[in-house]
Design a protein around this motif. Sequence first.
Motif, mmCIF file in Angstrom:
data_model
loop_
_atom_site.group_PDB
_atom_site.id
_atom_site.type_symbol
_atom_site.label_atom_id
_atom_site.label_comp_id
_atom_site.label_asym_id
_atom_site.label_seq_id
_atom_site.Cartn_x
_atom_site.Cartn_y
_atom_site.Cartn_z
ATOM 1 N N LEU A 156 0.812 -1.210 0.000
ATOM 2 C CA LEU A 156 0.000 0.000 0.000
ATOM 3 C C LEU A 156 0.848 1.263 0.000
ATOM 4 O O LEU A 156 0.458 2.281 -0.576
ATOM 5 C CB LEU A 156 -0.936 0.009 1.208
ATOM 6 N N ALA A 195 -3.591 5.421 2.049
ATOM 7 C CA ALA A 195 -4.583 4.448 2.509
ATOM 8 C C ALA A 195 -4.184 3.759 3.806
ATOM 9 O O ALA A 195 -5.007 3.076 4.423
ATOM 10 C CB ALA A 195 -4.821 3.394 1.418
ATOM 11 N N THR A 196 -2.937 3.934 4.252
ATOM 12 C CA THR A 196 -2.468 3.142 5.394
ATOM 13 C C THR A 196 -2.845 3.738 6.742
ATOM 14 O O THR A 196 -2.983 3.002 7.722
ATOM 15 C CB THR A 196 -0.940 2.980 5.324
ATOM 16 N N ILE A 220 -6.115 2.444 8.723
ATOM 17 C CA ILE A 220 -5.959 1.057 9.165
ATOM 18 C C ILE A 220 -4.981 0.982 10.331
ATOM 19 O O ILE A 220 -5.224 0.264 11.324
ATOM 20 C CB ILE A 220 -5.488 0.177 7.991
ATOM 21 N N ALA A 260 -7.015 -6.721 7.225
ATOM 22 C CA ALA A 260 -7.564 -5.455 6.744
ATOM 23 C C ALA A 260 -6.680 -4.847 5.656
ATOM 24 O O ALA A 260 -7.175 -4.301 4.662
ATOM 25 C CB ALA A 260 -7.719 -4.486 7.914
ATOM 26 N N LEU A 261 -5.372 -4.940 5.814
ATOM 27 C CA LEU A 261 -4.455 -4.382 4.822
ATOM 28 C C LEU A 261 -4.566 -5.118 3.492
ATOM 29 O O LEU A 261 -4.596 -4.495 2.424
ATOM 30 C CB LEU A 261 -3.018 -4.445 5.341
ATOM 31 N N ARG A 309 -7.700 -4.215 1.741
ATOM 32 C CA ARG A 309 -7.561 -2.896 1.110
ATOM 33 C C ARG A 309 -6.776 -2.997 -0.195
ATOM 34 O O ARG A 309 -7.094 -2.318 -1.179
ATOM 35 C CB ARG A 309 -6.846 -1.944 2.087
ATOM 36 N N SER A 358 -9.037 -4.185 -2.850
ATOM 37 C CA SER A 358 -9.900 -3.106 -3.320
ATOM 38 C C SER A 358 -9.156 -2.199 -4.296
ATOM 39 O O SER A 358 -9.700 -1.801 -5.330
ATOM 40 C CB SER A 358 -10.403 -2.297 -2.122
#
Length: 416
Positions: free
Chosen positions: A331, A338-339, A342, A380-381, A384, A387
Motif C-alpha cells: 500500500l 490508505a495506510t 488502518i 484489513a491491509l 484494502r 480493493s
Amino acid sequence: MAASVADQGVAAFTNIIVLVVAARLSSAAGFAVFSMVYMVFTVLLGINVSYVGQALVLERGTARVRAACRSAAVFTALASTAIGLAMAAGLGMFARGATAHGLAVLGLVLPVVLTQDGLRYCFSALRLPHYALAGDTVRLLVAVPALAVQPHGAGPERLVAVWGVSAVPALLVAGALLWPRVRGARADVRAYVRRGHLGRRFVVEFGVGNATSQLAVVGLGLFAAPLAVGALRGATTLFGPMNVLFNSATAFGPPLLNRVRGTAGKVRATAVLAVALAWVAALWTLVLMLLPAHAGRQLLGDTWAASAALLAASGSQYAAIALGTSALLTLRVLRPRATLPIQVVFSLLSVAFMLAGYRVDGVYGAAWGLFAGSALKALALWLRIASVRRAGPAADDDVPGEDAEPVSAGSSAGPR
C-alpha cells in the motif's frame, strides 16, 4: 537485498551494544539517565525516519530521486540543528538535574546523529544500500571503542557526548559517498513543509503505533503482575532478528518494488515476500522452542521460563506481522494515503485485545490477544490491497500510470 538486511542488522546491533557498554560503565542511576536520553533520541529518530525517510523512498525517477535525496539531507541537517540548539539552550540554561543536562548534550550532537542516520534512506532511494552498510559499519567500529575506553563511572553527559561525536566519521564517509550522486541536483527544502507532504501522515502512523505499544505496556503493568510484563518483553526480545527483516522490508522495499511493472506484478511480489517472511517467522519460532533450557536462561536469565511459555503465541503474532508488513509495503507503493486509517484503528484494537486476553487467561491470553490484533490488521491491509487492485491504476490517486509524471512523496498536492 542482502546489503539491506545486513545494514539493518548492523544498525540494530550498534544500538544494543551501545546500551550494553553504557550499562557496564555507569552506575545504576547514571545508566537510568543515559537510557532516558537514548529513549528520547529513539523517538526523535522515529519521527525523522517517518517524516523524511519513508517519504523519500517512495520517490521515482532518477532526476527526482537525486533532488529529493539532496533535499532530505539538507532538511534533516537544518531541522535537527534547530531542534538540537533549542534543546541545548533551553535545558542547559533553565533546567536542573542529570536528565535535563543529558538531554542538553543530546541537543548538541543531534544534528550529527540524525543526519548520519538519515543518509541511509538516501542510499535506499538511490538503490545503493551497500553504501548505507558502509556508513553504519564505520559507525559501529568507531562508537563502541570510543565508549569502551571511557573510565568506569563516567557520567551520562560524557557518555552521550562521546556517543554523539563518534558518529562524525560515519557521517563524513556517508556524505562523501552521497555527494557525487546528488551533485548538481536542486535541493527544495520547502517541499517538507508544504501541505500534503506524505511524511505528516507517516509521523501520525508512527505516533499511533509507538504510543499504543507504550500504552500496552503501561496498561498491562496496571492490571498485571510485573512478571507478565517481563515475560512479554522477553518473548519480544527473542524475535529481534525478525524485526531486523521487517525493518529492512519497510526501509528498502519501496525502491525495489517500484522496479516491478504494474499493480498486479507488485501485489504478486509482495505476496511472495509475505509468505517467505511468515515461513521465516515459523522456523525461527521452532528454533526457539527447541532451544535447551540452559541456553534460554543464558539469554534471558530467570525470565526465560515465563517467556518460553509464550513462544507459540508470539511466533504466531510475528507470522501475522510478516503478512501485515508486506501488505503495508504494498500500500505504501500503490496508495500511501490508505495506510493511516488502518494503522490507527487496528493499533488501538491490538491494545484492547491484549488487555482482554489477559483478563481471560493471564499473560498467555495477553500474548494471544496481541496475535489477534496483528492478524486482523494484516487481513484489513490485504483486503484494502484487493480493493485497490480491483479499482485499477486509473482510480488510484496516489500512483501515476506507467507513462505519467511520477508523484513526489514531497508533493504539495493535498489529500484527495
